[in-house]
Every structure is written in structure tokens, then in C-alpha cells.
Design a protein around this motif. Sequence first.
Motif, short mmCIF file in Angstrom:
data_model
loop_
_atom_site.label_atom_id
_atom_site.label_comp_id
_atom_site.label_asym_id
_atom_site.label_seq_id
_atom_site.Cartn_x
_atom_site.Cartn_y
_atom_site.Cartn_z
N VAL A 69 0.82 -1.21 0.00
CA VAL A 69 0.00 0.00 0.00
C VAL A 69 0.85 1.26 0.00
CG1 VAL A 69 -1.69 1.30 1.36
CG2 VAL A 69 -1.95 -1.16 1.06
N HIS A 70 2.03 1.20 0.62
CA HIS A 70 2.86 2.39 0.76
C HIS A 70 3.31 2.89 -0.61
CE1 HIS A 70 4.91 5.34 3.00
NE2 HIS A 70 6.14 4.89 2.81
N ALA A 71 3.18 4.20 -0.84
CA ALA A 71 3.44 4.79 -2.16
C ALA A 71 4.90 5.15 -2.34
CB ALA A 71 2.55 6.00 -2.36
N VAL A 72 5.78 4.20 -2.14
CA VAL A 72 7.22 4.41 -2.31
C VAL A 72 7.75 3.42 -3.33
CG1 VAL A 72 9.48 4.41 -1.19
CG2 VAL A 72 7.49 5.27 0.05
N LEU A 73 8.51 3.93 -4.31
CA LEU A 73 9.11 3.04 -5.29
C LEU A 73 10.35 2.38 -4.69
CD1 LEU A 73 8.98 5.19 -8.56
CD2 LEU A 73 7.37 3.44 -7.79
N SER A 74 10.53 1.10 -5.04
CA SER A 74 11.76 0.41 -4.67
C SER A 74 12.91 0.99 -5.50
CB SER A 74 11.61 -1.08 -4.93
OG SER A 74 11.50 -1.31 -6.33
N PRO A 75 14.16 0.76 -5.08
CA PRO A 75 15.29 1.28 -5.87
C PRO A 75 15.22 0.84 -7.32
CG PRO A 75 16.05 0.55 -3.72
CD PRO A 75 14.61 0.15 -3.82
N GLY A 76 14.85 -0.46 -7.57
CA GLY A 76 14.76 -0.93 -8.95
C GLY A 76 13.67 -0.20 -9.72
N GLU A 77 12.50 0.01 -9.07
CA GLU A 77 11.41 0.73 -9.73
C GLU A 77 11.80 2.17 -10.00
OE1 GLU A 77 7.46 -1.49 -7.93
OE2 GLU A 77 8.47 0.04 -6.74
N PHE A 78 12.44 2.80 -9.05
CA PHE A 78 12.82 4.20 -9.23
C PHE A 78 13.81 4.34 -10.39
CE2 PHE A 78 15.38 7.98 -8.48
CZ PHE A 78 14.40 8.93 -8.23
N ALA A 79 14.75 3.44 -10.45
CA ALA A 79 15.73 3.50 -11.54
C ALA A 79 15.05 3.34 -12.89
CB ALA A 79 16.79 2.40 -11.35
N LEU A 80 14.05 2.43 -12.96
CA LEU A 80 13.33 2.23 -14.23
C LEU A 80 12.50 3.46 -14.58
CD1 LEU A 80 12.53 0.27 -16.50
CD2 LEU A 80 10.67 -0.51 -15.02
N PHE A 81 11.78 4.02 -13.59
CA PHE A 81 10.95 5.19 -13.86
C PHE A 81 11.80 6.38 -14.26
CE2 PHE A 81 7.72 2.63 -12.24
CZ PHE A 81 6.49 3.25 -12.25
N ALA A 82 13.01 6.47 -13.67
CA ALA A 82 13.87 7.61 -13.97
C ALA A 82 14.36 7.60 -15.41
CB ALA A 82 15.05 7.63 -13.01
N GLN A 83 14.37 6.40 -16.03
CA GLN A 83 14.82 6.31 -17.42
C GLN A 83 13.84 6.97 -18.39
OE1 GLN A 83 16.03 2.38 -18.74
NE2 GLN A 83 16.65 1.82 -16.64
N PHE A 84 12.56 7.00 -18.00
CA PHE A 84 11.54 7.48 -18.94
C PHE A 84 10.83 8.76 -18.48
CE2 PHE A 84 11.96 2.92 -19.49
CZ PHE A 84 12.14 2.81 -20.85
N GLY A 85 10.86 9.08 -17.18
CA GLY A 85 10.20 10.28 -16.69
C GLY A 85 10.98 11.54 -17.01
N GLN A 86 10.27 12.64 -17.11
CA GLN A 86 10.88 13.94 -17.36
C GLN A 86 11.02 14.69 -16.04
OE1 GLN A 86 11.86 14.61 -20.55
NE2 GLN A 86 11.06 12.55 -20.99
N GLN A 87 12.25 15.14 -15.75
CA GLN A 87 12.46 15.85 -14.49
C GLN A 87 11.86 17.26 -14.56
OE1 GLN A 87 16.30 16.05 -12.73
NE2 GLN A 87 16.46 13.83 -12.44
N ARG A 88 11.26 17.62 -13.43
CA ARG A 88 10.65 18.95 -13.34
C ARG A 88 11.00 19.55 -11.98
NH1 ARG A 88 4.16 20.16 -14.06
NH2 ARG A 88 4.19 22.34 -13.33
N ARG A 89 11.50 20.78 -12.01
CA ARG A 89 11.89 21.46 -10.77
C ARG A 89 10.73 22.35 -10.29
NH1 ARG A 89 17.09 20.90 -9.51
NH2 ARG A 89 18.48 20.02 -11.14
N LEU A 90 10.53 22.30 -8.97
CA LEU A 90 9.46 23.09 -8.35
C LEU A 90 10.02 23.91 -7.20
CD1 LEU A 90 6.54 20.52 -8.06
CD2 LEU A 90 6.56 22.52 -9.52
N PRO A 91 10.00 25.24 -7.30
CA PRO A 91 10.39 26.05 -6.15
C PRO A 91 9.37 25.87 -5.02
CG PRO A 91 10.37 27.35 -8.18
CD PRO A 91 9.69 26.06 -8.49
N GLU A 92 9.82 26.12 -3.82
CA GLU A 92 8.92 26.03 -2.67
C GLU A 92 7.69 26.91 -2.86
OE1 GLU A 92 8.94 27.00 2.16
OE2 GLU A 92 10.81 27.01 1.01
N GLY A 93 6.51 26.34 -2.62
CA GLY A 93 5.26 27.08 -2.74
C GLY A 93 4.54 26.89 -4.06
#
Length: 347
Positions: free
Chosen positions: A25-49
Motif C-alpha cells: 500500500v505504501h506509495a514508495v518506489l523500490s530502488p529498482g522501480e525508481f531506476a526504471l521510472f527515472a529512465q523514462f520520466g521527465q524531471q521537473r523542478r518546483l520552487p517552494e510554494g
Amino acid sequence: MTGKVAANVCEQEAGIAQTAMAEIVHAVLSPGEFALFAQFGQQRRLPEGDHLFRRGHPGDTMYVIVSGAIELDFGEDLLVKTLGANEFFGELGLLIGDHPRSADARAVADSVVLELDNGDFQRLVERDPGLIAYFLRRTIMRVVSNEQVLIRQLRRRNHDLETALDNLYVTTHQLTHTRELVRTDELTGLHNRRGLALYLQECRAHQDGPPQGLLLIDCDRFKQVNDEHGHQAGDRVLQSVANILRSVATEADLACRLGGDEFCLLLRAADADSLQHAAEFIQSAVHGLMDRAHGLPHMCPISIGVSLLDPHTDWSEWYARADNALYQAKRLGGNRLHWSRAATATP
């Protein structure tokens, strides 16, 4: 296996199951999942607020937090969640497409997130279908768990609301009862002087205007009833007078105990004939009770002052005229009605 050992084994298995469920249930990616998602996701920076999206706006992307923290505000009195690195959110928008967001998503620190749309997710499925299948299972379980939590919260809110409404009803009932006690004579149930004052205020604001007729009633030789038969007998006499006045008064009229053995009846719509009829009816009812009395008295003779009212004057003037007529009835021996000389029409 003994019962105690079996119980321990069951507790261990239940704990393992709860841990496994928490991981699903916990919404945390495992290291393997995160590495896979990072290959295809687009990084986006968000300033505070800054906000990623607002509650109720449609969305078709999901997000994974690389660094920083994102706050999810579900509104009203629901819990606010703060997510950190490797946690994901917004997956229903990705899986369903144009799904209304259920929360405001705001950066509570300078943050970097991975943004994935439907095309990115399809490439994830093609790259590692087994890993994505497990991710989807976890996502479904998390949605079900969140819905269950939401249902419990809503039930609790409904219970709290029902409790608040019950308390409001009780308070309203108490206030209404208190208001009635303030304006009501305890012995007879008629209005008291405060009730009379409030009635006159309401009359001034009412489109029908002030009352048109006044009967001022006083018990003859009432002190003699108290002295010879006791105060309980006197109370019965006062209650009998009140009952007669109550039977004459309409919803628009007012029957009032002014104090002691003095009463009044204000008639909203009245002329000389109707006032005469009301006063004669009261006298007749009094005589009927006196004729049927055996032993302790339930009634004594009464005197009535009758007056038509001038709408341009106030209560003090009305009372003075009716009281003068009542005095004349008493002076003539009581047990009668007498009209005010100031009445516009006298029978």
C-alpha cells in the motif's frame, strides 16, 4: 503444537501479512522501480510554494519525487499528506486519463519530480512488464486502502455532524422552553406581563396593527377564598379563570395574568358587539362553574372592564381606560361588566 505456540505463530503470520500489506500500500518506489521510472520520466523542478495541480482539475500524468517534499491537501477537514523522496502520486490520472485531481499538490520545499505521461508508462510496460504489474497491484491496493480511510473519515464526520445537530436541537429546545418560561405565568399557563410586552411589540410590527379591544378582569372577594379555604383553593380559582379566557382567545388574541387575581384579554379584531359577546360569555362560564361547585369553590364572581382601543395610543392609556371601567364595576357591587366611557361605542 500447543495452543500458546499456535497463537504465537498466528500472531507472527499476521504481523508478516500486515508488513507485506504496508509495503504494497505504501506509495514508495523500490530502488529498482525508481531506476526504471527515472529512465523514462521527465524531471521537473518546483520552487517552494509552487503547485503541480489543483484539486478538481483534470490530469493524465503521475509524479515521482526525486528530492524535496510535496504536500497533498485533500480539503475540508481531511488529513494533509506530505510525501518525500521516491514516493509517487497522481497515478489515477495516468491510468484513467483526465481524472479530476482529489487534492492540491504543492511543493513545501524546493523539489524535483519525475513526470510521466501515458506514452512514458507504455514504454515502462514494454521494458519490464513484471515489475510494472507489481507496481499496478500496489497502486490498486493503495487506492482501495485510501478509499477505506476516506470512508471511515466520512463516517466519523457524519457521526460528528449528527452529534452536533443533536446538540443544536437540544439547545434550541432548551432556549425555546426558556423563552416560554420567561413569558408564561407558571400557575395558569397564560402569558405574564413580559409576555404581554412582547405581544405588544409583535403587534406593532404586524400588518394587522394593534389589538382593537381589551377586557380587564378581576376576581371579586378573592382574598376571602384564600382566607376561608386556603391558597390551593385560590389557585384553582385562578386556573379556572385562565381556562375560560383561553377558550375565548383566538391565535391572534392574548390572554394574560397581570398578577394576583387580575387578568386581561386583548382581542386583535373586535368591535363593540364582539367585545360585549366575549365579556358576557366569560361571565356566563363563571356562573356555570359557580353553580356546579360543591364543597371547595372552583370559581368566584368576577368583574370586567370593557374598552375599545384607540390605535393611536399605547398600553398605558388602554389600561387606564379599562381599569376605570373595572373600578366602576367593582363600585357597583362586582359580578358584572362595565364599559369604559371613552369607548367609541357603548352597548
